[in-house]
Design a protein around this motif. Structure first.
Motif, mmCIF file in Angstrom:
data_model
loop_
_atom_site.group_PDB
_atom_site.id
_atom_site.type_symbol
_atom_site.label_atom_id
_atom_site.label_comp_id
_atom_site.label_asym_id
_atom_site.label_seq_id
_atom_site.Cartn_x
_atom_site.Cartn_y
_atom_site.Cartn_z
ATOM 1 N N GLY A 421 0.851 -1.169 0.000
ATOM 2 C CA GLY A 421 0.000 0.000 0.000
ATOM 3 C C GLY A 421 0.890 1.223 0.000
ATOM 4 N N CYS A 422 0.299 2.382 -0.164
ATOM 5 C CA CYS A 422 1.101 3.602 -0.124
ATOM 6 C C CYS A 422 0.299 4.740 0.497
ATOM 7 N N VAL A 423 1.019 5.699 1.069
ATOM 8 C CA VAL A 423 0.416 6.842 1.735
ATOM 9 C C VAL A 423 1.099 8.101 1.237
ATOM 10 N N PHE A 424 0.300 9.094 0.874
ATOM 11 C CA PHE A 424 0.855 10.378 0.443
ATOM 12 C C PHE A 424 0.439 11.454 1.443
ATOM 13 N N THR A 425 1.437 12.019 2.110
ATOM 14 C CA THR A 425 1.236 13.068 3.095
ATOM 15 C C THR A 425 2.577 13.739 3.376
ATOM 16 N N ARG A 426 2.526 14.985 3.835
ATOM 17 C CA ARG A 426 3.753 15.676 4.245
ATOM 18 C C ARG A 426 4.039 15.459 5.729
ATOM 19 N N ASP A 427 3.125 14.806 6.429
ATOM 20 C CA ASP A 427 3.246 14.594 7.869
ATOM 21 C C ASP A 427 3.789 13.188 8.131
ATOM 22 N N ILE A 428 5.067 13.100 8.469
ATOM 23 C CA ILE A 428 5.687 11.786 8.633
ATOM 24 C C ILE A 428 5.078 11.019 9.806
ATOM 25 N N ASN A 429 4.610 11.743 10.817
ATOM 26 C CA ASN A 429 3.991 11.068 11.952
ATOM 27 C C ASN A 429 2.703 10.359 11.526
ATOM 28 N N LYS A 430 1.878 11.071 10.744
ATOM 29 C CA LYS A 430 0.652 10.449 10.236
ATOM 30 C C LYS A 430 0.990 9.265 9.330
ATOM 31 N N ALA A 431 2.013 9.448 8.489
ATOM 32 C CA ALA A 431 2.398 8.391 7.554
ATOM 33 C C ALA A 431 2.768 7.115 8.298
ATOM 34 N N LEU A 432 3.551 7.252 9.372
ATOM 35 C CA LEU A 432 3.984 6.080 10.123
ATOM 36 C C LEU A 432 2.819 5.427 10.861
ATOM 37 N N MET A 433 1.919 6.243 11.384
ATOM 38 C CA MET A 433 0.762 5.675 12.084
ATOM 39 C C MET A 433 -0.157 4.927 11.121
ATOM 40 N N ILE A 434 -0.353 5.495 9.925
ATOM 41 C CA ILE A 434 -1.176 4.815 8.921
ATOM 42 C C ILE A 434 -0.489 3.534 8.451
ATOM 43 N N SER A 435 0.828 3.611 8.267
ATOM 44 C CA SER A 435 1.585 2.427 7.854
ATOM 45 C C SER A 435 1.415 1.298 8.864
ATOM 46 N N ASP A 436 1.491 1.628 10.135
ATOM 47 C CA ASP A 436 1.313 0.612 11.175
ATOM 48 C C ASP A 436 -0.078 -0.006 11.129
ATOM 49 N N ALA A 437 -1.069 0.807 10.756
ATOM 50 C CA ALA A 437 -2.461 0.332 10.765
ATOM 51 C C ALA A 437 -2.819 -0.478 9.524
ATOM 52 N N MET A 438 -2.097 -0.286 8.413
ATOM 53 C CA MET A 438 -2.422 -0.987 7.165
ATOM 54 C C MET A 438 -1.949 -2.435 7.219
ATOM 55 N N GLU A 439 -2.843 -3.348 6.917
ATOM 56 C CA GLU A 439 -2.528 -4.782 6.963
ATOM 57 C C GLU A 439 -1.954 -5.226 5.621
ATOM 58 N N THR A 440 -0.729 -4.763 5.367
ATOM 59 C CA THR A 440 -0.032 -5.105 4.127
ATOM 60 C C THR A 440 1.415 -5.430 4.446
ATOM 61 N N GLY A 441 2.054 -6.187 3.552
ATOM 62 C CA GLY A 441 3.445 -6.571 3.775
ATOM 63 C C GLY A 441 4.405 -5.405 3.718
ATOM 64 N N THR A 442 4.099 -4.413 2.887
ATOM 65 C CA THR A 442 4.940 -3.228 2.740
ATOM 66 C C THR A 442 4.049 -2.013 2.559
ATOM 67 N N VAL A 443 4.474 -0.888 3.109
ATOM 68 C CA VAL A 443 3.806 0.391 2.862
ATOM 69 C C VAL A 443 4.854 1.371 2.347
ATOM 70 N N GLN A 444 4.573 1.963 1.218
ATOM 71 C CA GLN A 444 5.453 2.981 0.639
ATOM 72 C C GLN A 444 4.930 4.353 1.068
ATOM 73 N N ILE A 445 5.817 5.206 1.513
ATOM 74 C CA ILE A 445 5.440 6.551 1.903
ATOM 75 C C ILE A 445 5.891 7.525 0.826
ATOM 76 N N ASN A 446 4.936 8.223 0.237
ATOM 77 C CA ASN A 446 5.169 9.198 -0.835
ATOM 78 C C ASN A 446 5.828 8.587 -2.062
ATOM 79 N N SER A 447 5.439 7.360 -2.377
ATOM 80 C CA SER A 447 5.869 6.708 -3.616
ATOM 81 C C SER A 447 4.894 5.576 -3.912
#
Length: 496
Positions: A421-447
């Motif tokens: 999955g991937c998350v697009f945001t300028r807020d790294i704190n939100k990105a990491l929290m969403i990454s932790d919540a997503m039930e996927t093997g990998t989460v890409q942040i801003n890519s």
């Protein structure tokens, strides 16, 4: 040229041979399997339809060859892999030509796949020497109640015969990602390539043949899945299965029994876009992630979950970029080329028509000619539409508007898939929290999602797979731990 020059040995008339016991052979069946060019929809190549008896012989040879290969010095295994990598790169043009004609991969991407594969083989050789050259030394008195009366020496040893089954979309790269770790670890390897992509794989295997690996160590059998598919995956001679594909993998896992499995079975990779996202960066990655190789990638962006407040702006930016995509033949390096089979195109069309009936907004006119489907962005997709959940494996991308981050996470996690999955945001704190919540093997942040670089861990949760890939993980997965315990007559301590 494919099947010409150095590759003449691998073809007989108009049918490509299979590879067993160090030789290129014709099947005793006298039958062949046609490979349809997705662009012309005509037969491009033919490969041997191997029999179950031929599979038995391949397994016998693989088992015998593995015994001596396991005793081959590690540096020598690495040396042969480096040699194969160089040969593979030298013949990039011929192999890329097969990729263009078999799976309609754009020409430049086809060359890239072959070069990347050579790099993967070399990296695996180097990584294998490091990983497999080390072991562990344990002493017994670190556990309560024990004196230092036992020394444990542990190391990694091969599993035996590895069965590798790659998918059509990366028949060379996803084959070598299984072959190289298996070989450096001391295993033998039996490759069952996909029908679409089989000739590319046979050319690749010939590069390993030219490198001089021992006879029987590497085999490549072609044929109908209905005749040799289950026979291969349930064969008692197989000690490990590495599979990349779709639903077939679930069936294999239920039948495989007590052998290690490494499986990647697809995804419905979600792209969550927050209000503060850089929309230009997001749009560029959505188009790249959703439409590269016509969306025929397990890690393609499969659904965009965008906050309502920025949805209109994002959709406009994505539409503008989609309008610039070129559509046509892979020989001309077009961005969007025909999908691999007519049945794939029909499946994609079924998802599109379902979305149309249920009121999705079409950002472009739906257009199809044969296997060629023009890129399509669907806005205002709702959860009751099939496209919201099913993997199209084509150039069709749904956009779902959300009113909260929690809504996006819920949709992502409600899927049966959990690859990336991937998350697009300028807020790294939100990105990491969403990454932790997503039930996927990998989460890409801003890519956009991606498999690679090839030494990164790559794994899926839920129906997306079993185990983890990536060079290091694959080497470890294709070995087992062997321990030797030395029992001392009395406690031994280092004297001061």
């Amino acid at each position: 040229m494919a099947g010409k020059g150095v590759f003449e040995e691998i073809i007989d008339g108009d049918v490509y041979k299979y590879y067993a016991d160090g030789e290129w052979k014709k099947s005793a069946s006298g039958k062949s399997v046609p490979i349809i060019n997705p662009t012309t929809r005509k037969t491009q190549y033919k490969v041997q339809a191997c029999t179950q008896e031929e599979v038995n012989k391949v397994m016998e040879a693989a088992k015998a060859a593995q015994k001596s290969w396991a005793r081959t010095p590690l540096w020598k295994r690495a040396e042969l892999l480096h040699k194969a990598a160089a040969i593979l790169k030298d013949h990039r043009a011929s192999i890329a030509e097969c990729l263009v004609k078999e799976i309609a991969k754009p020409a430049k991407d086809a060359v890239t796949e072959v070069v990347r594969s050579g790099d993967l083989v070399s990296y695996t050789a180097e990584e294998g020497v490091r990983i497999l050259g080390e072991g562990k030394f344990l002493v017994s008195d670190s556990f309560p109640g024990n004196e230092r009366t036992k020394y444990c020496l542990s190391s990694k040893i091969p599993l035996g015969v590895v069965l590798a089954i790659p998918p059509f979309n990366y028949p060379v790269n996803l084959a070598v990602s299984k072959i190289a770790p298996a070989l450096i670890a001391g295993n033998s390897l039996v490759l069952k390539p996909p029908t679409q992509g089989a000739v590319s794989a046979l050319h690749m295997i010939y590069c390993f043949h030219l490198a001089g690996f021992p006879k029987g160590l590497i085999s490549c059998v072609t044929g109908k899945g209905s005749e040799i598919g289950d026979f291969l995956t349930m064969h008692p001679g197989v000690n490990c299965i590495s599979f990349t594909g779709g639903d077939t993998g679930i069936a294999i896992s239920k039948k495989a029994g007590m052998i290690p499995l490494q499986m990647e079975l697809g995804g419905k990779d979600a792209c969550i876009v927050l209000e503060d996202a850089d929309l230009d960066l997001t749009a560029a990655n959505i188009v790249k992630g959703g439409f590269s190789y016509s969306g025929q990638r397990c890690t393609a962006v499969k659904v965009v979950l965008v906050m309502e407040s920025v949805a209109d702006a994002l959709v406009d930016k994505v539409k503008a970029k989609v309008a610039k995509l070129t559509v046509g033949s892979p020989e001309e390096d077009c961005d969007i080329t025909p999908v691999v089979t007519e049945s794939s195109a029909n499946f994609i069309e079924g998802l599109v028509m379902d979305a149309k009936e249920k009121g999705a907004t079409f950002c472009q006119e739906y257009r199809r000619e044969g296997n060629l489907i023009w890129p399509l962005l669907l806005d205002h997709v709702r959860p009751d539409m099939r496209i919201a959940w099913e993997e199209p494996f084509g150039p069709v991308l749904p956009v779902m508007r959300i009113n909260s981050v929690e809504e996006g996470i819920h949709h992502c996690n409600a899927s049966n898939f959990g690859l990336q999955g991937c998350v697009f945001t300028r807020d790294i704190n939100k990105a990491l929290m969403i990454s932790d919540a997503m039930e996927t093997g990998t989460v890409q942040i801003n890519s956009a999602p991606a498999r690679g670089p090839d030494h990164f861990p790559f794994q899926g949760l839920k129906d997306s797979g079993i185990g983890s890939q990536g060079i290091t993980n694959s080497i470890n997965m294709m070995t087992k731990i062997k321990s030797t315990v030395i029992n001392l007559p009395s406690p031994s301590y280092t004297m001061g």
